[in-house]
Enzyme design. Sequence first.
Site, PDB file in Angstrom:
ATOM      1  N   LYS A 129      80.942  56.986  60.394  1.00  0.00           N
ATOM      2  CA  LYS A 129      79.609  56.470  60.111  1.00  0.00           C
ATOM      3  C   LYS A 129      79.206  56.895  58.723  1.00  0.00           C
ATOM      4  CE  LYS A 129      77.298  55.956  64.502  1.00  0.00           C
ATOM      5  NZ  LYS A 129      77.803  56.798  65.573  1.00  0.00           N
ATOM      6  N   GLU A 164      88.318  60.900  73.908  1.00  0.00           N
ATOM      7  CA  GLU A 164      87.536  62.147  73.759  1.00  0.00           C
ATOM      8  C   GLU A 164      86.328  62.177  74.698  1.00  0.00           C
ATOM      9  OE1 GLU A 164      84.509  62.712  70.898  1.00  0.00           O
ATOM     10  OE2 GLU A 164      85.122  61.005  69.672  1.00  0.00           O
TER      11      GLU A 164
HETATM   12  N1  PSU Z   1      80.832  60.222  65.088  1.00  0.00           N
HETATM   13  C1  PSU Z   1      80.373  59.238  65.915  1.00  0.00           C
HETATM   14  N2  PSU Z   1      80.262  59.506  67.235  1.00  0.00           N
HETATM   15  C2  PSU Z   1      80.592  60.726  67.764  1.00  0.00           C
HETATM   16  C3  PSU Z   1      81.080  61.740  66.892  1.00  0.00           C
HETATM   17  C4  PSU Z   1      81.186  61.452  65.567  1.00  0.00           C
HETATM   18  O1  PSU Z   1      80.064  58.154  65.447  1.00  0.00           O
HETATM   19  O2  PSU Z   1      80.464  60.915  68.978  1.00  0.00           O
HETATM   20  C5  PSU Z   1      81.504  63.066  67.474  1.00  0.00           C
HETATM   21  C6  PSU Z   1      83.038  63.116  67.619  1.00  0.00           C
HETATM   22  O3  PSU Z   1      83.358  63.823  68.797  1.00  0.00           O
HETATM   23  C7  PSU Z   1      83.448  63.922  66.398  1.00  0.00           C
HETATM   24  C8  PSU Z   1      82.294  64.896  66.265  1.00  0.00           C
HETATM   25  O4  PSU Z   1      84.682  64.589  66.558  1.00  0.00           O
HETATM   26  O5  PSU Z   1      81.147  64.118  66.580  1.00  0.00           O
HETATM   27  C9  PSU Z   1      82.210  65.489  64.879  1.00  0.00           C
HETATM   28  O6  PSU Z   1      81.286  66.527  64.871  1.00  0.00           O
HETATM   29  P1  PSU Z   1      81.176  67.471  63.567  1.00  0.00           P
HETATM   30  O7  PSU Z   1      80.641  66.596  62.476  1.00  0.00           O
HETATM   31  O8  PSU Z   1      80.224  68.549  63.968  1.00  0.00           O
HETATM   32  O9  PSU Z   1      82.565  67.978  63.286  1.00  0.00           O
END
Ligand code: PSU
Length: 303
Positions: free
Chosen positions: A157, A23
């Site tokens: 996390k 990603e």
């Molecule tokens: N968790 C991490 N590192 C990240 C992300 C999540 O530890 O970089 C990023 C990933 O790309 C994940 C996104 O898909 O954040 C999720 O965002 P949201 O909670 O807004 O869906």
Amino acid sequence: MQLQISEEVRAALDDSRPVVALESTVITHGLPYPQNVETALAMESAVREGGAIPATIAVLQGQITVGITHDDIERLGSIKDNSVRKCSRRDFPIAVGLKQDGATTVAGTMIVAYAAGIKVFATGGIGGVHRGHPFDVSADLIELGRTPVAVVCSGAKSILDLPLTLETLETQGVPVIGYGVDSLPAFYTRESGLPIDQRVDTPQQAARIIQALFALNLGHGALITVPVPVEYELDGQVAEQAIQQAVREADEQGITGKHVTPFVLSRVSALTGDRSKRANTALLVNNGKTAAMIAGELSKIAL
Ligand code: PSU
Ligand code: MN
């Protein structure tokens, strides 16, 4: 979906050789510059070491691209102020229609990987249900319920509500596999104590499950969770304290929507310092290599 696929990735897919999708939101919104660029390149190298071709995915001036170049990674990673669009499912029409740059989230990367015919995708942590905000459910969880790609990650996390995240994955029909671990990894720590559906101990076992996922044609994805390497694991209490403070600050500052996760990630990283950054890099690299080995086994079964 119209895709720009790099020659190397196209050749590997045509020959049914293993490919691992990566990603780009982790580059633009997950880690600070220059650690983000270094880590993204290290992850690509780890995928190669594991015997697969890396395919980092992003939207480049409206072109959905599979296998972006090192220069693209450097450019996206060094753009200031998170100004690259964070591209989840809902963002593609905007980024493509208006020819913008976009960094794909787990959900966004799954959509593109599937369209390209890539079955295995490696990252660090997925989005989930936010602590104290049970209606803030990441589109990642819904995408896992509707797109057949195996996501190799270190769980999520604990900035998130992990029990509610698991409940949502269950509702979405997503199997959660522990790779050499008996409970769900919580990113910085190897085990959360929360239940997984099955433990596997070899790339071959993981590949058999992924093969069955596709053969059964169930239409959803799977999570393969790999714990952070032991020597990089953080003390659980140190991580928890930083997370509590970061989540509190997000609430106090009224941060909402797609900005919540990047805000909390950068605060946790600042509060825990070098150790958490090293853990983050180590688990991304380890997940890349593990995913490559799984993809290798999968291409043997699929032959
Ligand atoms: N968790 C991490 N590192 C990240 C992300 C999540 O530890 O970089 C990023 C990933 O790309 C994940 C996104 O898909 O954040 C999720 O965002 P949201 O909670 O807004 O869906
Ligand atoms: Mn959200």
